[in-house]
Design an enzyme around this catalytic site. Structure first.
Site, PDB file in Angstrom:
ATOM      1  N   GLU A 180       0.950  -1.133   0.238  1.00  0.00           N
ATOM      2  CA  GLU A 180      -0.121   0.031   0.056  1.00  0.00           C
ATOM      3  C   GLU A 180       0.902   1.062  -0.153  1.00  0.00           C
ATOM      4  OE1 GLU A 180      -2.488   0.374   3.333  1.00  0.00           O
ATOM      5  OE2 GLU A 180      -3.695   2.330   2.348  1.00  0.00           O
ATOM      6  N   LYS A 222      -2.232  -2.001  -3.247  1.00  0.00           N
ATOM      7  CA  LYS A 222      -3.498  -1.118  -2.626  1.00  0.00           C
ATOM      8  C   LYS A 222      -2.998   0.286  -2.726  1.00  0.00           C
ATOM      9  CE  LYS A 222      -5.949  -0.264   1.549  1.00  0.00           C
ATOM     10  NZ  LYS A 222      -6.572  -0.888   2.707  1.00  0.00           N
TER      11      LYS A 222
HETATM   12  P1  13P Z   1      -9.100   4.135   3.819  1.00  0.00           P
HETATM   13  O1  13P Z   1     -10.118   3.393   2.814  1.00  0.00           O
HETATM   14  O2  13P Z   1      -9.866   4.689   5.145  1.00  0.00           O
HETATM   15  O3  13P Z   1      -8.303   4.915   3.315  1.00  0.00           O
HETATM   16  O4  13P Z   1      -8.387   2.835   4.907  1.00  0.00           O
HETATM   17  C1  13P Z   1      -7.726   2.012   4.009  1.00  0.00           C
HETATM   18  C2  13P Z   1      -6.401   1.574   4.785  1.00  0.00           C
HETATM   19  O5  13P Z   1      -6.424   0.446   5.093  1.00  0.00           O
HETATM   20  C3  13P Z   1      -5.325   2.543   5.213  1.00  0.00           C
HETATM   21  O6  13P Z   1      -4.114   2.046   5.505  1.00  0.00           O
END
Ligand code: 13P
Length: 347
Positions: A180, A222
């Site tokens: 991510e 992500k």
């Molecule tokens: P959000 O969808 O609230 O951005 O959170 C996703 C997430 O896992 C952030 O690390």
């Protein structure tokens, strides 16, 4: 001791997280983040209130829409009110438990205003334990901030390097890494600035993943959607978001990656659904090679959190609200979302 990774299992797990119509619930708020969320509804964050809230969500029969849930360390070890492990609430429904393994962002030395994510020390041992506790996948979040003169290449490089080290260790433990790199939407920047920074970030991330011998078929990405800054004047339309987001991935994301699971990143609930829908419609028309799904935290939970408000008598209402949002998000994931869906009251 390093272990050879089982690419077949990793790739099957990654694919099982992104079947048509399903996506991931991110419920891995760290202690500080959940405290802020609870503060917003006037609820004290205690081990019990966190358990009650998460149990409320995990008891919802949402397996038509949700393939996996990302948990925080505490939740993976917690017991539900009836004494069963909380993870069992998910696995009983065929929903896969995953675990956030990073230790959060810290200021990056020598780079004012920029962050680097920590948590690599001892990670191999923690991953082995998480696998024993039933986790099937992992997540590590890096944060890239857009501002005057930032991000610097140094910040992107440091974060991409940590993401790749995390992903390599995770695959070694046969846990699918969710990589991510989040380019924050805070600020008044244009969608083109977001595109430029997201391109630079993803290029570096996949370069580092390659150097660290991460099998792209056994991971999920992500990312943020490519959007205008939250406070930008004249924010870009869903169509423009879809076009710029997909063109960014076509340039940077290998076709072997099974799925891209977006974060919601502070977009409104409806905004996140509308944009995910536009992305999927355009992807279907243009033949994108990856599944384009969700791993939303806030935009799946915020309405349910408000409906719950920390009160046992609100549990059923919160569950209906959550199920409804999951259904709408799943429709968007298939490119079948319609604004009228927002009008129907939770069943
Ligand atoms: P959000 O969808 O609230 O951005 O959170 C996703 C997430 O896992 C952030 O690390």
């Amino acid at each position: 001791m390093t272990q050879p990774k089982d690419i077949k299992t990793l790739s099957e797990t990654a694919q099982a997280l992104v079947p048509p119509a399903k996506g991931i619930l991110a419920a891995d708020e760290s202690s500080g983040t959940i405290q802020r969320r609870f503060q917003s509804i006037g609820v004290e964050s205690t081990e019990e209130s966190r358990r009650d809230y998460r149990e409320t969500l995990f008891r919802v029969p949402a397996s038509d829409y949700i393939s996996g849930v990302i948990l925080f360390d505490e939740t993976l070890r917690q017991r539900a009110s009836d004494g069963a492990p909380v993870v069992d609430l998910l696995t009983r429904q065929g929903i896969m438990p995953g675990i956030k393994v990073d230790a959060g962002g810290k200021p990056l030395a020598g780079a004012p205003g920029e962050m680097v994510t920590e948590g690599l020390d001892g990670l191999r041992e923690r991953l082995a334990e998480y696998a024993q506790l039933g986790a099937r996948f992992t997540k590590w979040r890096a944060v890239i901030t857009i501002g005057l003169g930032i991000p610097t290449p140094y910040c992107i490089d440091a974060n991409a390097h940590a993401l790749a080290r995390f992903a390599a260790l995770s695959q070694e433990a046969n846990l699918v890494p969710i990589v991510e790199p989040e380019v924050l939407m805070d600020g008044g920047h244009s969608i083109d600035r977001c595109l430029e920074v997201t391109l630079a970030t993803l290029r570096e991330v996949f370069y580092q993943l390659g150097r660290h011998r991460v099998a792209t078929e056994g991971m999920l990405l992500k990312p943020n959607m490519v959007v205008s800054g939250a406070s930008a004047a004249g924010r870009a339309s869903p169509q423009e978001v879809a076009e710029k987001t997909l063109s960014c991935f076509m340039e940077t994301v290998p076709a072997a990656v099974p799925g891209i699971v977006f974060l919601s990143g502070g977009q409104g609930d409806v905004e996140a659904s509308v944009n995910l829908d536009a992305i999927n419609r355009l992807a279907a028309a243009s033949g994108a090679p990856w599944q384009l799904s969700f791993s939303f935290g806030r935009s799946l939970q915020s309405a349910a959190l408000r409906a719950w408000g920390g009160r046992p008598e609100n549990v059923e209402r919160a569950q209906r609200v959550f199920l409804q949002r999951a259904m709408q998000t799943s429709a968007a994931r298939r490119g079948a979302y319609a604004p009228e869906m927002e009008q129907t009251a939770p069943a």
